[in-house]
Design a protein around this motif. Structure first.
Motif, PDB file in Angstrom:
ATOM      1  N   HIS A  65       4.228   1.396   1.231  1.00 49.06           N
ATOM      2  CA  HIS A  65       5.334   0.608   1.780  1.00 49.06           C
ATOM      3  C   HIS A  65       6.614   1.451   1.883  1.00 49.06           C
ATOM      4  CE1 HIS A  65       2.604  -2.733   1.011  1.00 49.06           C
ATOM      5  NE2 HIS A  65       3.337  -3.425   1.877  1.00 49.06           N
ATOM      6  N   GLN A  66       6.854   2.285   0.888  1.00 50.87           N
ATOM      7  CA  GLN A  66       8.010   3.189   0.942  1.00 50.87           C
ATOM      8  C   GLN A  66       7.860   4.143   2.126  1.00 50.87           C
ATOM      9  OE1 GLN A  66      10.970   3.471  -0.649  1.00 50.87           O
ATOM     10  NE2 GLN A  66      11.398   5.181   0.706  1.00 50.87           N
ATOM     11  N   ASP A  67       6.670   4.710   2.285  1.00 51.70           N
ATOM     12  CA  ASP A  67       6.426   5.634   3.394  1.00 51.70           C
ATOM     13  C   ASP A  67       6.541   4.913   4.746  1.00 51.70           C
ATOM     14  OD1 ASP A  67       6.041   7.589   1.497  1.00 51.70           O
ATOM     15  OD2 ASP A  67       3.847   7.557   1.640  1.00 51.70           O
ATOM     16  N   ALA A  68       6.131   3.648   4.795  1.00 51.36           N
ATOM     17  CA  ALA A  68       6.264   2.858   6.030  1.00 51.36           C
ATOM     18  C   ALA A  68       7.740   2.692   6.382  1.00 51.36           C
ATOM     19  CB  ALA A  68       5.586   1.498   5.872  1.00 51.36           C
ATOM     20  N   PHE A  69       8.556   2.500   5.366  1.00 56.12           N
ATOM     21  CA  PHE A  69       9.996   2.365   5.616  1.00 56.12           C
ATOM     22  C   PHE A  69      10.552   3.673   6.186  1.00 56.12           C
ATOM     23  CE2 PHE A  69      14.429   2.747   4.269  1.00 56.12           C
ATOM     24  CZ  PHE A  69      14.967   1.634   4.902  1.00 56.12           C
ATOM     25  N   VAL A  70      10.178   4.778   5.596  1.00 53.82           N
ATOM     26  CA  VAL A  70      10.645   6.083   6.077  1.00 53.82           C
ATOM     27  C   VAL A  70      10.170   6.290   7.521  1.00 53.82           C
ATOM     28  CG1 VAL A  70      10.385   8.591   5.759  1.00 53.82           C
ATOM     29  CG2 VAL A  70      10.788   7.112   3.781  1.00 53.82           C
ATOM     30  N   MET A  71       8.930   5.931   7.785  1.00 58.88           N
ATOM     31  CA  MET A  71       8.388   6.058   9.139  1.00 58.88           C
ATOM     32  C   MET A  71       9.191   5.198  10.122  1.00 58.88           C
ATOM     33  SD  MET A  71       6.163   7.574  11.024  1.00 58.88           S
ATOM     34  CE  MET A  71       5.375   8.405   9.676  1.00 58.88           C
ATOM     35  N   TRP A  72       9.547   3.996   9.700  1.00 63.36           N
ATOM     36  CA  TRP A  72      10.315   3.097  10.556  1.00 63.36           C
ATOM     37  C   TRP A  72      11.703   3.682  10.854  1.00 63.36           C
ATOM     38  CZ3 TRP A  72      14.909   0.637   9.170  1.00 63.36           C
ATOM     39  CH2 TRP A  72      15.429  -0.212  10.155  1.00 63.36           C
ATOM     40  N   VAL A  73      12.353   4.260   9.844  1.00 60.09           N
ATOM     41  CA  VAL A  73      13.677   4.858  10.053  1.00 60.09           C
ATOM     42  C   VAL A  73      13.569   5.975  11.096  1.00 60.09           C
ATOM     43  CG1 VAL A  73      15.520   6.246   8.995  1.00 60.09           C
ATOM     44  CG2 VAL A  73      14.611   4.249   7.799  1.00 60.09           C
ATOM     45  N   LYS A  74      12.549   6.808  10.980  1.00 63.53           N
ATOM     46  CA  LYS A  74      12.360   7.894  11.955  1.00 63.53           C
ATOM     47  C   LYS A  74      12.100   7.323  13.348  1.00 63.53           C
ATOM     48  CE  LYS A  74      10.386  11.281   8.747  1.00 63.53           C
ATOM     49  NZ  LYS A  74       9.131  11.995   8.392  1.00 63.53           N
ATOM     50  N   LEU A  75      11.286   6.301  13.421  1.00 62.15           N
ATOM     51  CA  LEU A  75      10.965   5.664  14.695  1.00 62.15           C
ATOM     52  C   LEU A  75      12.219   5.057  15.323  1.00 62.15           C
ATOM     53  CD1 LEU A  75       8.622   4.772  16.622  1.00 62.15           C
ATOM     54  CD2 LEU A  75       8.571   2.640  15.322  1.00 62.15           C
ATOM     55  N   MET A 129       7.146  10.435  17.954  1.00 60.69           N
ATOM     56  CA  MET A 129       7.345   9.592  16.768  1.00 60.69           C
ATOM     57  C   MET A 129       6.436   8.364  16.808  1.00 60.69           C
ATOM     58  SD  MET A 129       8.983  10.202  14.173  1.00 60.69           S
ATOM     59  CE  MET A 129       8.130   9.206  13.020  1.00 60.69           C
ATOM     60  N   VAL A 130       6.237   7.795  18.001  1.00 55.98           N
ATOM     61  CA  VAL A 130       5.320   6.653  18.142  1.00 55.98           C
ATOM     62  C   VAL A 130       3.916   7.089  17.717  1.00 55.98           C
ATOM     63  CG1 VAL A 130       4.156   5.163  19.827  1.00 55.98           C
ATOM     64  CG2 VAL A 130       6.641   5.384  19.877  1.00 55.98           C
ATOM     65  N   GLY A 131       3.500   8.277  18.148  1.00 53.18           N
ATOM     66  CA  GLY A 131       2.178   8.804  17.765  1.00 53.18           C
ATOM     67  C   GLY A 131       2.061   8.984  16.258  1.00 53.18           C
ATOM     68  N   GLU A 132       3.110   9.529  15.634  1.00 49.38           N
ATOM     69  CA  GLU A 132       3.108   9.694  14.172  1.00 49.38           C
ATOM     70  C   GLU A 132       3.047   8.338  13.470  1.00 49.38           C
ATOM     71  OE1 GLU A 132       6.165  12.207  12.507  1.00 49.38           O
ATOM     72  OE2 GLU A 132       5.968  13.642  14.163  1.00 49.38           O
ATOM     73  N   CYS A 133       3.786   7.381  14.006  1.00 46.31           N
ATOM     74  CA  CYS A 133       3.802   6.035  13.435  1.00 46.31           C
ATOM     75  C   CYS A 133       2.409   5.390  13.519  1.00 46.31           C
ATOM     76  CB  CYS A 133       4.841   5.194  14.178  1.00 46.31           C
ATOM     77  SG  CYS A 133       5.132   3.587  13.439  1.00 46.31           S
ATOM     78  N   GLN A 134       1.768   5.552  14.674  1.00 46.41           N
ATOM     79  CA  GLN A 134       0.420   4.986  14.842  1.00 46.41           C
ATOM     80  C   GLN A 134      -0.582   5.673  13.903  1.00 46.41           C
ATOM     81  OE1 GLN A 134       0.051   5.515  19.074  1.00 46.41           O
ATOM     82  NE2 GLN A 134       0.780   3.423  19.507  1.00 46.41           N
ATOM     83  N   GLU A 135      -0.453   6.967  13.755  1.00 47.58           N
ATOM     84  CA  GLU A 135      -1.342   7.697  12.832  1.00 47.58           C
ATOM     85  C   GLU A 135      -1.101   7.256  11.394  1.00 47.58           C
ATOM     86  OE1 GLU A 135      -4.241   9.781  11.212  1.00 47.58           O
ATOM     87  OE2 GLU A 135      -3.978   9.479  13.365  1.00 47.58           O
ATOM     88  N   PHE A 136       0.181   7.095  11.037  1.00 51.25           N
ATOM     89  CA  PHE A 136       0.508   6.592   9.706  1.00 51.25           C
ATOM     90  C   PHE A 136      -0.151   5.226   9.500  1.00 51.25           C
ATOM     91  CE2 PHE A 136       2.936   3.758   7.031  1.00 51.25           C
ATOM     92  CZ  PHE A 136       3.020   4.480   5.859  1.00 51.25           C
ATOM     93  N   TRP A 137      -0.042   4.345  10.470  1.00 48.77           N
ATOM     94  CA  TRP A 137      -0.607   2.992  10.370  1.00 48.77           C
ATOM     95  C   TRP A 137      -2.117   3.076  10.118  1.00 48.77           C
ATOM     96  CZ3 TRP A 137      -4.314  -0.099  12.431  1.00 48.77           C
ATOM     97  CH2 TRP A 137      -4.206  -1.461  12.160  1.00 48.77           C
ATOM     98  N   LEU A 164       4.761  -3.297  11.615  1.00 42.79           N
ATOM     99  CA  LEU A 164       4.823  -1.870  11.930  1.00 42.79           C
ATOM    100  C   LEU A 164       4.114  -1.580  13.250  1.00 42.79           C
ATOM    101  CD1 LEU A 164       5.794   0.908  11.043  1.00 42.79           C
ATOM    102  CD2 LEU A 164       3.637   1.183   9.790  1.00 42.79           C
ATOM    103  N   SER A 165       2.979  -2.210  13.442  1.00 43.91           N
ATOM    104  CA  SER A 165       2.249  -2.050  14.699  1.00 43.91           C
ATOM    105  C   SER A 165       3.091  -2.552  15.874  1.00 43.91           C
ATOM    106  CB  SER A 165       0.929  -2.818  14.619  1.00 43.91           C
ATOM    107  OG  SER A 165       0.235  -2.735  15.836  1.00 43.91           O
ATOM    108  N   SER A 166       3.739  -3.690  15.701  1.00 44.26           N
ATOM    109  CA  SER A 166       4.596  -4.250  16.760  1.00 44.26           C
ATOM    110  C   SER A 166       5.794  -3.349  17.028  1.00 44.26           C
ATOM    111  CB  SER A 166       5.092  -5.646  16.360  1.00 44.26           C
ATOM    112  OG  SER A 166       4.005  -6.529  16.257  1.00 44.26           O
ATOM    113  N   ALA A 167       6.393  -2.799  15.966  1.00 43.34           N
ATOM    114  CA  ALA A 167       7.535  -1.898  16.132  1.00 43.34           C
ATOM    115  C   ALA A 167       7.114  -0.632  16.884  1.00 43.34           C
ATOM    116  CB  ALA A 167       8.141  -1.544  14.776  1.00 43.34           C
ATOM    117  N   CYS A 168       5.943  -0.102  16.577  1.00 39.83           N
ATOM    118  CA  CYS A 168       5.441   1.096  17.283  1.00 39.83           C
ATOM    119  C   CYS A 168       5.261   0.798  18.769  1.00 39.83           C
ATOM    120  CB  CYS A 168       4.111   1.554  16.692  1.00 39.83           C
ATOM    121  SG  CYS A 168       4.254   2.357  15.103  1.00 39.83           S
TER     122      CYS A 168
END
Length: 192
Positions: A84-94, A106-114, A129-133
């Motif tokens: 969840h912490q890493d998801a937050f960091v990913m969201w900030v970058k996105l 960044m969208v690609g990194e977010c999807q890979e993270f997901w 997170l999926s919707s935000a990506c």
């Protein structure tokens, strides 16, 4: 000894013998009865114990199953919190990449993270997170249609509330959110 005294002695002996025999029979009968009761009680206790053990077995199995389940959940708590912490960091970058040329990277990194963390994320966080990506992916395409772009931005910005609700932390304040949107500025005291 006369015959009369002989009979009287036999009669006295017979009476005494009958009394002794009666006492022995009575005592022996009580003894045998008590022994029988004890044996029956031992057998009953044995049956009761077996029945009790059979009745307790499903509860012991359920207790063990619950203990194992909780043990697995507790073992995954650190991993889930980190995801969840890493998801937050990913969201900030996105969020910060939406208006830049690095948006699709960044969208690609977010999807890979997901894909690599979805099992550890709360279901609502996974969905947000999926919707935000997706919203970040189509954001520039939809900028000509202001209404759609605004919906996409709201979808991106809704993520922290979903995340904080899932992990039961205090939501981010407006001021903190604004700080996250800006690139880090050097500290004036350490810049010299």
């Amino acid at each position: 000894m006369s015959l009369e005294s002989f009979f009287q002695a036999i009669l006295s002996g017979s009476i005494a013998g009958a009394i002794v025999a009666g006492l022995v029979i009575k005592l022996w009968g009580s003894y045998v009865t008590e022994k029988g009761k004890n044996l029956a009680t031992k057998q009953d206790i044995g049956e009761i114990t077996k029945e009790l053990e059979r009745a307790k077995q499903p509860f012991f199995e359920l207790q063990e199953q619950i203990r194992s389940t909780h043990q697995l959940r507790f073992a995954a708590i650190d991993k889930r919190l980190q995801a969840h912490q890493d998801a937050f960091v990913m969201w900030v970058k996105l969020m910060n990449a939406v208006h830049t040329k690095d948006r699709m990277k960044m969208v690609g990194e977010c999807q890979e993270f997901w894909r690599s963390h979805c099992l550890y994320l709360d279901p609502n966080v996974r969905e947000a997170l999926s919707s935000a990506c997706f919203a970040a992916q189509v954001f520039t395409v939809r900028q000509e249609r202001t209404e759609k772009a605004e919906e996409d931005w709201k979808t991106i910005m809704a993520f922290p509330d979903v995340l904080f609700e899932a992990i039961r932390l205090t939501p981010i304040s407006h001021t903190e959110l604004e700080r996250l949107k800006k690139p880090a500025e050097p500290d004036q005291h350490t810049a010299s």
